[in-house]
Design a protein around this motif. Structure first.
Motif, PDB file in Angstrom:
ATOM      1  N   PHE A 250      20.636 -43.127  23.006  1.00 28.55           N
ATOM      2  CA  PHE A 250      20.811 -43.357  21.777  1.00 28.55           C
ATOM      3  C   PHE A 250      22.071 -42.724  21.102  1.00 28.55           C
ATOM      4  O   PHE A 250      22.899 -43.358  20.454  1.00 28.55           O
ATOM      5  CB  PHE A 250      19.945 -43.197  20.932  1.00 28.55           C
ATOM      6  CG  PHE A 250      18.527 -43.800  21.283  1.00 28.55           C
ATOM      7  CD1 PHE A 250      18.574 -45.042  21.562  1.00 28.55           C
ATOM      8  CD2 PHE A 250      17.359 -43.018  21.218  1.00 28.55           C
ATOM      9  CE1 PHE A 250      17.312 -45.801  21.983  1.00 28.55           C
ATOM     10  CE2 PHE A 250      16.099 -43.447  21.556  1.00 28.55           C
ATOM     11  CZ  PHE A 250      15.895 -45.073  21.906  1.00 28.55           C
TER      12      PHE A 250
ATOM     13  N   VAL B 253       9.565 -31.622  16.981  1.00 29.90           N
ATOM     14  CA  VAL B 253      10.646 -31.278  16.293  1.00 29.90           C
ATOM     15  C   VAL B 253      11.173 -31.977  14.905  1.00 29.90           C
ATOM     16  O   VAL B 253      11.217 -33.262  15.079  1.00 29.90           O
ATOM     17  CB  VAL B 253      11.830 -31.385  17.297  1.00 29.90           C
ATOM     18  CG1 VAL B 253      13.182 -31.107  16.731  1.00 29.90           C
ATOM     19  CG2 VAL B 253      11.793 -30.606  18.582  1.00 29.90           C
TER      20      VAL B 253
ATOM     21  N   GLU C  53      15.609 -30.289  13.447  1.00 26.92           N
ATOM     22  CA  GLU C  53      15.709 -28.716  13.794  1.00 26.92           C
ATOM     23  C   GLU C  53      16.326 -28.581  15.014  1.00 26.92           C
ATOM     24  O   GLU C  53      16.230 -29.280  16.036  1.00 26.92           O
ATOM     25  CB  GLU C  53      14.255 -28.147  13.636  1.00 26.92           C
ATOM     26  CG  GLU C  53      14.286 -26.849  13.580  1.00 26.92           C
ATOM     27  CD  GLU C  53      12.493 -26.376  13.669  1.00 26.92           C
ATOM     28  OE1 GLU C  53      11.927 -26.665  12.832  1.00 26.92           O
ATOM     29  OE2 GLU C  53      12.278 -25.918  14.739  1.00 26.92           O
TER      30      GLU C  53
ATOM     31  N   ASP D 117      12.464 -36.807  19.421  1.00 26.86           N
ATOM     32  CA  ASP D 117      13.104 -38.136  19.854  1.00 26.86           C
ATOM     33  C   ASP D 117      12.035 -39.195  19.457  1.00 26.86           C
ATOM     34  O   ASP D 117      12.207 -40.416  20.239  1.00 26.86           O
ATOM     35  CB  ASP D 117      13.606 -38.266  21.206  1.00 26.86           C
ATOM     36  CG  ASP D 117      15.341 -38.450  21.302  1.00 26.86           C
ATOM     37  OD1 ASP D 117      15.835 -38.406  19.969  1.00 26.86           O
ATOM     38  OD2 ASP D 117      15.786 -38.785  22.296  1.00 26.86           O
TER      39      ASP D 117
HETATM   40  N1  LIG Z   1      16.618 -30.814  18.335  1.00 29.59           N
HETATM   41  C1  LIG Z   1      17.407 -30.388  19.306  1.00 29.59           C
HETATM   42  N2  LIG Z   1      17.656 -29.047  19.545  1.00 29.59           N
HETATM   43  C2  LIG Z   1      18.374 -28.569  20.545  1.00 29.59           C
HETATM   44  N3  LIG Z   1      18.806 -29.299  21.554  1.00 29.59           N
HETATM   45  C3  LIG Z   1      18.490 -30.802  21.461  1.00 29.59           C
HETATM   46  C4  LIG Z   1      17.657 -31.289  20.387  1.00 29.59           C
HETATM   47  N4  LIG Z   1      17.606 -32.559  20.750  1.00 29.59           N
HETATM   48  C5  LIG Z   1      18.023 -32.775  21.756  1.00 29.59           C
HETATM   49  N5  LIG Z   1      18.687 -31.781  22.344  1.00 29.59           N
HETATM   50  C6  LIG Z   1      19.377 -31.526  23.513  1.00 29.59           C
HETATM   51  O1  LIG Z   1      20.361 -32.727  24.085  1.00 29.59           O
HETATM   52  C7  LIG Z   1      19.869 -33.071  25.072  1.00 29.59           C
HETATM   53  C8  LIG Z   1      19.983 -34.784  24.878  1.00 29.59           C
HETATM   54  O2  LIG Z   1      19.049 -35.190  24.075  1.00 29.59           O
HETATM   55  P1  LIG Z   1      18.395 -36.927  24.041  1.00 29.59           P
HETATM   56  O3  LIG Z   1      17.263 -36.690  23.163  1.00 29.59           O
HETATM   57  O4  LIG Z   1      19.621 -37.442  23.216  1.00 29.59           O
HETATM   58  O5  LIG Z   1      18.796 -37.421  25.424  1.00 29.59           O
HETATM   59  P2  LIG Z   1      17.575 -37.647  26.415  1.00 29.59           P
HETATM   60  O6  LIG Z   1      16.420 -36.812  26.036  1.00 29.59           O
HETATM   61  O7  LIG Z   1      18.280 -37.015  27.724  1.00 29.59           O
HETATM   62  O8  LIG Z   1      17.522 -39.147  26.729  1.00 29.59           O
HETATM   63  P3  LIG Z   1      16.890 -40.057  25.638  1.00 29.59           P
HETATM   64  O9  LIG Z   1      18.020 -40.293  24.716  1.00 29.59           O
HETATM   65  O10 LIG Z   1      16.538 -41.097  26.362  1.00 29.59           O
HETATM   66  O11 LIG Z   1      15.814 -39.622  24.918  1.00 29.59           O
HETATM   67  C9  LIG Z   1      18.628 -32.875  25.315  1.00 29.59           C
HETATM   68  O12 LIG Z   1      18.173 -32.753  26.703  1.00 29.59           O
HETATM   69  C10 LIG Z   1      18.283 -31.364  24.883  1.00 29.59           C
HETATM   70  O13 LIG Z   1      19.002 -30.436  25.604  1.00 29.59           O
END
Ligand SMILES: Nc1ncnc2c1ncn2[C@@H]1O[C@H](COP(=O)(O)OP(=O)(O)OP(=O)(O)O)[C@@H](O)[C@H]1O
Length: 340
Positions: free
Chosen positions: A78, A126, A143, A212
């Protein structure tokens, strides 16, 4: 004369008795009411989390140093995740939604959904702190969780052995509790939409934090990053056809996470399920289990976990266990393990 004064005296005594009874009654009632107060305080529900804060876009811009690429901590389906530093030094994770999703979802109530899911509060999720909107911009403020995600630990870290059996069980049990809260503990319930290892963050205490959640409305039919993490039914029928995200598809995704934890293998767009199920059924654990995992002397808990994983991914939606049932089993396995 004597009789009359006696009568008056009786009258005075009776009225005095009545008055003192009334006063005594009033005092007793007051004492009882005062004693009841602490009970009322105990029944008061815990304070609810405040709804999402609305951030002006300029604040987000300053906090991320103009969406500086050096602040990027991850990239997902996203959007891009940045480490942001707000006034007073508050650190947060900022997810900037890709413009293609913003355009396709312009009228879909981003702020309403964010306000609703931001009410969720549990040690294994989270929390969403706030959001920001502007022309062509949708931003989610969460967070910041200081360590990395489970996907990194299992598949990107060559030293995957650092996740021993106890850690894996603790992560599985914690993530199940977080999902159970989303499905059953918060009103309105929240469907995660994409339960997978990269959406389970691990904090410094190896506590699992699910992130997420509730965002599948942004791109429900985009297969990249979702294929294999939801059941086949998800893709059936589309709108009104019974497909799409639901609690059962989340349970399926969680089953895949359990298979990854046990085997150390990637989901591989669903191929992990096809590979695992016969091995678990035929009890070929030496082939199935992660070779980096030091097998504990008591293998029964591993076998039980593998069976739970099979039940999550192997059944049709109707006969899949609920995440509450899964969380109960995993908590008891975790408790047994801590006592050995
Ligand atoms: N709240 C958070 N705190 C710290 N790091 C985060 C946080 N949220 C996401 N991340 C980091 O960002 C990365 C990408 O997260 P994101 O949820 O956007 O993508 P994804 O899980 O790889 O794929 P998808 O979008 O399909 O869920 C995560 O793997 C993590 O390392």
């Amino acid at each position: 004369m004597m009789n009359h004064s006696k009568h008056v005296a009786y009258l005075i005594i009776i009225s005095l008795l009545c008055t003192s009874t009334v006063i005594l009654g009033a005092v007793l009632t007051l004492i009882l009411l005062c004693k009841k107060k602490p009970v009322q305080t105990q029944e008061t529900p815990p304070p609810t989390k405040p709804s999402a804060q609305v951030y002006p876009l300029t604040n987000i811009d300053v906090a991320t140093d103009g969406f500086n690429h050096r602040r990027i901590v991850g990239e997902g389906r996203f959007g891009t995740v940045y480490a942001a530093i707000f006034e007073k030094g508050q650190i947060a994770a900022v997810k900037r939604i890709h413009s293609r999703h913003v355009l396709s979802n312009a009228g879909f109530g981003f702020s309403r959904i964010l306000r609703s899911i931001s009410l969720a509060q549990h040690p294994n999720i989270v929390p969403i702190i706030g959001y920001s909107e502007g022309p062509g911009e949708r931003i989610i403020v969460m967070e910041f969780v200081g360590m990395v995600c489970l996907d990194y630990y299992l598949h990107q870290n060559s030293d995957g052995a650092s996740l021993d059996w106890n850690h894996r069980l603790k992560i599985a049990a914690g993530a199940a509790k977080g999902l159970e809260y989303l499905h059953e503990g918060v009103a309105p319930n929240i469907i995660h939409g994409c339960v997978k290892a990269s959406n389970i963050l691990i904090d410094v205490n190896f506590c699992a934090r699910v992130c997420d959640y509730g965002l599948s409305f942004l791109a429900p039919q985009e297969k990249r990053g979702l294929l294999g993490h939801v059941d086949d039914e998800y893709w059936d029928g589309g709108l009104g056809g019974g497909g799409g995200a639901c609690k059962e598809s989340d349970v399926y995704g969680f089953g895949v996470v359990l298979l990854e934890l046990l085997s150390g293998r990637l989901c591989d767009e669903g191929r992990l399920v096809n590979w695992s199920l016969p091995l678990i059924k035929e009890k070929r654990f030496s082939e199935f289990l992660d070779p980096r995992l030091a097998i504990p002397s008591e293998i029964l808990p591993l076998v039980r976990l593998a069976k739970v994983a099979s039940a999550c991914v192997g059944n049709s939606r109707k006969s899949r266990p609920s995440i509450g049932q899964v969380a109960t089993i995993l908590s008891s396995l975790e408790m047994d393990e801590s006592m050995t």
